[in-house]
Design a protein around this motif. Structure first.
Motif, PDB file in Angstrom:
ATOM      1  N   VAL A  55       0.832  -1.212   0.000  1.00 18.85           N
ATOM      2  CA  VAL A  55       0.000   0.000   0.000  1.00 18.85           C
ATOM      3  C   VAL A  55       0.864   1.257   0.000  1.00 18.85           C
ATOM      4  N   ALA A  56       2.039   1.154   0.617  1.00 18.42           N
ATOM      5  CA  ALA A  56       2.941   2.306   0.584  1.00 18.42           C
ATOM      6  C   ALA A  56       3.378   2.556  -0.855  1.00 18.42           C
ATOM      7  N   GLU A  57       3.733   1.480  -1.522  1.00 16.76           N
ATOM      8  CA  GLU A  57       4.175   1.585  -2.924  1.00 16.76           C
ATOM      9  C   GLU A  57       3.058   2.150  -3.804  1.00 16.76           C
ATOM     10  N   ALA A  58       1.842   1.757  -3.480  1.00 16.95           N
ATOM     11  CA  ALA A  58       0.710   2.219  -4.297  1.00 16.95           C
ATOM     12  C   ALA A  58       0.159   3.550  -3.804  1.00 16.95           C
ATOM     13  N   SER A  59       0.701   4.022  -2.698  1.00 16.59           N
ATOM     14  CA  SER A  59       0.213   5.273  -2.103  1.00 16.59           C
ATOM     15  C   SER A  59      -1.290   5.260  -1.830  1.00 16.59           C
ATOM     16  N   VAL A  60      -1.728   4.169  -1.275  1.00 12.38           N
ATOM     17  CA  VAL A  60      -3.123   4.125  -0.820  1.00 12.38           C
ATOM     18  C   VAL A  60      -3.112   3.631   0.626  1.00 12.38           C
ATOM     19  N   SER A  61      -4.265   3.639   1.231  1.00  8.86           N
ATOM     20  CA  SER A  61      -4.315   3.186   2.614  1.00  8.86           C
ATOM     21  C   SER A  61      -4.522   1.673   2.650  1.00  8.86           C
ATOM     22  N   LYS A  62      -4.317   1.146   3.809  1.00  9.89           N
ATOM     23  CA  LYS A  62      -4.444  -0.288   3.975  1.00  9.89           C
ATOM     24  C   LYS A  62      -5.880  -0.735   3.725  1.00  9.89           C
ATOM     25  N   GLY A  63      -6.800   0.093   4.178  1.00 10.98           N
ATOM     26  CA  GLY A  63      -8.194  -0.245   3.973  1.00 10.98           C
ATOM     27  C   GLY A  63      -8.516  -0.437   2.500  1.00 10.98           C
ATOM     28  N   THR A  64      -7.930   0.431   1.701  1.00 11.61           N
ATOM     29  CA  THR A  64      -8.186   0.362   0.265  1.00 11.61           C
ATOM     30  C   THR A  64      -7.752  -0.972  -0.325  1.00 11.61           C
ATOM     31  N   PHE A  65      -6.627  -1.430   0.155  1.00 10.19           N
ATOM     32  CA  PHE A  65      -6.134  -2.721  -0.329  1.00 10.19           C
ATOM     33  C   PHE A  65      -7.219  -3.772  -0.205  1.00 10.19           C
ATOM     34  N   TYR A  66      -7.826  -3.809   0.974  1.00 12.32           N
ATOM     35  CA  TYR A  66      -8.815  -4.849   1.250  1.00 12.32           C
ATOM     36  C   TYR A  66     -10.154  -4.585   0.583  1.00 12.32           C
ATOM     37  N   LEU A  67     -10.217  -3.440  -0.032  1.00 14.05           N
ATOM     38  CA  LEU A  67     -11.402  -3.141  -0.818  1.00 14.05           C
ATOM     39  C   LEU A  67     -11.305  -3.836  -2.177  1.00 14.05           C
ATOM     40  N   TYR A  68     -10.055  -4.052  -2.584  1.00 10.54           N
ATOM     41  CA  TYR A  68      -9.830  -4.606  -3.914  1.00 10.54           C
ATOM     42  C   TYR A  68      -9.428  -6.073  -3.909  1.00 10.54           C
ATOM     43  N   PHE A  69      -8.814  -6.469  -2.835  1.00 11.55           N
ATOM     44  CA  PHE A  69      -8.405  -7.871  -2.722  1.00 11.55           C
ATOM     45  C   PHE A  69      -8.751  -8.374  -1.328  1.00 11.55           C
ATOM     46  N   PRO A  70      -9.308  -9.554  -1.257  1.00 11.28           N
ATOM     47  CA  PRO A  70      -9.756 -10.062   0.045  1.00 11.28           C
ATOM     48  C   PRO A  70      -8.591 -10.371   0.987  1.00 11.28           C
ATOM     49  N   ASP A  71      -7.460 -10.691   0.430  1.00 10.05           N
ATOM     50  CA  ASP A  71      -6.306 -10.942   1.284  1.00 10.05           C
ATOM     51  C   ASP A  71      -5.018 -10.880   0.490  1.00 10.05           C
ATOM     52  N   LYS A  72      -3.940 -11.064   1.201  1.00  5.77           N
ATOM     53  CA  LYS A  72      -2.634 -10.917   0.568  1.00  5.77           C
ATOM     54  C   LYS A  72      -2.414 -11.955  -0.531  1.00  5.77           C
ATOM     55  N   ARG A  73      -2.826 -13.154  -0.239  1.00  2.80           N
ATOM     56  CA  ARG A  73      -2.571 -14.197  -1.216  1.00  2.80           C
ATOM     57  C   ARG A  73      -3.247 -13.900  -2.540  1.00  2.80           C
ATOM     58  N   SER A  74      -4.425 -13.368  -2.468  1.00  2.00           N
ATOM     59  CA  SER A  74      -5.192 -13.227  -3.697  1.00  2.00           C
ATOM     60  C   SER A  74      -4.586 -12.210  -4.659  1.00  2.00           C
ATOM     61  N   ILE A  75      -3.820 -11.257  -4.121  1.00  2.00           N
ATOM     62  CA  ILE A  75      -3.208 -10.327  -5.068  1.00  2.00           C
ATOM     63  C   ILE A  75      -2.070 -11.027  -5.790  1.00  2.00           C
ATOM     64  N   PHE A  76      -1.454 -11.961  -5.097  1.00  2.00           N
ATOM     65  CA  PHE A  76      -0.422 -12.738  -5.764  1.00  2.00           C
ATOM     66  C   PHE A  76      -1.052 -13.640  -6.809  1.00  2.00           C
ATOM     67  N   GLU A  77      -2.171 -14.203  -6.460  1.00  2.00           N
ATOM     68  CA  GLU A  77      -2.850 -15.091  -7.402  1.00  2.00           C
ATOM     69  C   GLU A  77      -3.269 -14.347  -8.658  1.00  2.00           C
ATOM     70  N   ALA A  78      -3.707 -13.124  -8.455  1.00  2.00           N
ATOM     71  CA  ALA A  78      -4.113 -12.333  -9.610  1.00  2.00           C
ATOM     72  C   ALA A  78      -2.934 -12.143 -10.544  1.00  2.00           C
TER      73      ALA A  78
END
Lengths: 201, 201, 201, 201
Positions: A34-57
């Motif tokens: 989220v730091a790299e993307a300059s968004v908040s942590k909450g936003t991350f979980y708005l787009y991906f349900p968890d850490k693994r799933s962003i890797f899967e994507a």
DNA sequence: GATGAATGAGTGTTCATTCAT
DNA sequence: AATGAATGAACACTCATTCAT
């Protein structure tokens, strides 16, 4: 705020790719992404349900590109060149994203089983494609005898290693890449041992 | 209590191997290992300074067995059979410990850099041995032209994949194992494509 | 093995002193002490019930030496010189064991309450002796007016700090030590402010 | 949730002060602090990187108040009263936070070296200020002869002990406090021994 | 007496995930 | 949609103490 939803997703994906590249999967924290993307942590979980799933994507992306890279061989054309082209495409698909390739092929076991499954699934797809092609080839007489499963696993494994090796180094030049293509083709076509072509001592 | 110190170490190693097999490296907790070994946590740290080092001990074991498995080819003897024997030995060394093999070859990047280093070191040793053998072979005329580095990486990668694949399945029978040896030998010796031996259409 | 029981105890005490000196109380592990004493861990617990008690034994040693160092002032003799001698003795008792002094006076709170109590007890003994002496002195007219409790605490505190300061440095030469004795004596005897002996501006 | 960030920090600081007071530094667990502050453990680490740093924050607070408490003596005014005022201020600064004072002056060695450093640093600052003042005083003729370093260490040490002593007791009344100020002033100004002002017996 | 292998409760720290605003 | 403060379960590692030999 409130930029396009797809755009935001893409930004997160890109950020994740970078972070995974720098730190590897386990060491990459959601905070880093989220730091790299300059968004908040909450936003991350708005787009991906968890850490693994962003890797899967990210992995799915790669898998898709791979499937598109492999073309069915047309016997009516220059077969050798088509095979070379397939080798070239697969190599290219991976080398286009060395980071992801590295992570992807490097993790296979020892992680969250669900995660591993994902990686395996992609590999199996590839394997299935190759195996079928080999079987076809045998029927057509352009592939020698041998267990297509074993041949496929060995071939893909060899290429994977070459890839991983290449990804670790500086970006390959066109010539280097072509040399690899040629070498692989030669191995597949003739092997490299010349034992029984030598008179026994 | 107070059994033989070497014995206890071996028990811990065995327990770790099992747990790593069941859960993978990250998911294997020190608590799991000591539970499996039926000792206390303190005891674990009496024998190994940290979690990583018990994995490294396991890895070193494998590496040692591998190096012993590969024999120098003697041109005065039956070369083909010696090569087969080397393939057979390497296969055997890994298959003797499917769990470790899986973990070992599955982790290559994305983990603690120190850890990865260990795995890489073993691979590089193997690679170096193979590459040198290929170079010798070229000088002796029993290995065809081609970049020995690429040939080595490809060959080892192919075998690795075959291995990983085999480790996932039920234990291989003697015949299955021999078939793999034969197939690998054939690929290395002749390849499997028969393209230019076919009349162009 | 089986050397004299008292001897072994002394060895452990000496080892503990060294280790406490090097590492401080908390950082000194029982393992360090037994290693320094070249005995097993079990032996340690044969001589001391726990880690704290070996420190207490050391502290008691110091306390005893201190009490012996202070002599009752005899008005029939040279009072000033006797006071100086007392200052000198106390200084000497501490400086004989800088390590212990440092640890001893440095820990007063923030540790196991039981432990603190030990340190306090010794200090109180010292304080009581000094306070009584001051009270006597007041009756005899050689100590000026003022709360003997406050005077005692201040005086001991000042000396403690001087001591701690000295312990941190290289071992004091005879002259340096004598200078401190003289300075302390002068402070106690005349103070150092000369305010009201100056004409007001 | 999500109260003001500064507020939360202050709450944690207050909680830590209490817990340190009750249990001392080592015995105060992070768990105790967060329980006292009624926040989760994670929150603690959101505000302080580790246990030591919350103590350091507390220490810094005290150090700052101390430095502000000491005023430069102005010869044009009532010097005696100014000195008394400085004694009074320093006393007050410490007594305002008996807990912290206790912990702060009680730990000096034997702990984590980094930690000790912090405590020392504050003491050295104080010492330096005092020493310089004494040197100035000597030049101005309001401080008698003597090594300013020794005088400073002794004086500060004496006050420290008085402080520590006072902190252990119930909160001091105004009169008690003033009596201490007066006694300290008198010691510094005239000492308390009256030895050579008495006819030798 | 002496040993040292074994113990296990305890602790600081991490980080994916949640949710009130 | 976005935030970021808060959470708390989890974990690797420590070390004083015990006790079978």
């Amino acid at each position: 705020m409130a930029i396009d939803k797809t755009q935001r997703r893409l930004e997160l994906l890109a950020a994740a790719r970078n972070v995974f590249a720098r730190k590897g999967y386990h060491d990459a924290k959601v905070d880093d992404i989220v730091a790299e993307a300059s968004v908040s942590k909450g936003t991350f979980y708005l787009y991906f349900p968890d850490k693994r799933s962003i890797f899967e994507a990210l992995a799915d992306e790669l898998a898709q590109q791979l499937q598109q890279a492999i073309l069915r061989v047309d016997l009516a054309g220059n077969v050798a060149e088509q095979v070379r082209q397939n080798i070239r495409s697969v190599l290219g698909a991976f080398l286009a994203d060395p980071t992801l390739t590295t992570i992807f092929f490097s993790y296979a076991a020892g992680l969250d089983p669900d995660f591993v499954q994902k990686v395996r699934a992609v590999e199996h797809t590839l394997l299935a494609i190759l195996e079928e092609a080999l079987r076809d080839g045998q029927n057509l007489g352009i592939v020698g005898q041998g267990d297509p499963g074993i041949l496929a696993v060995f071939t893909l494994g060899g290429m994977k290693s070459l890839l991983l090796d290449a990804c670790q180094k500086a970006p390959l030049s066109q010539e280097e890449r072509e040399r690899i293509v040629e070498e692989v083709f030669r191995i597949l076509d003739h092997g490299y041992l010349r034992i029984d072509r030598q008179p026994a001592p």
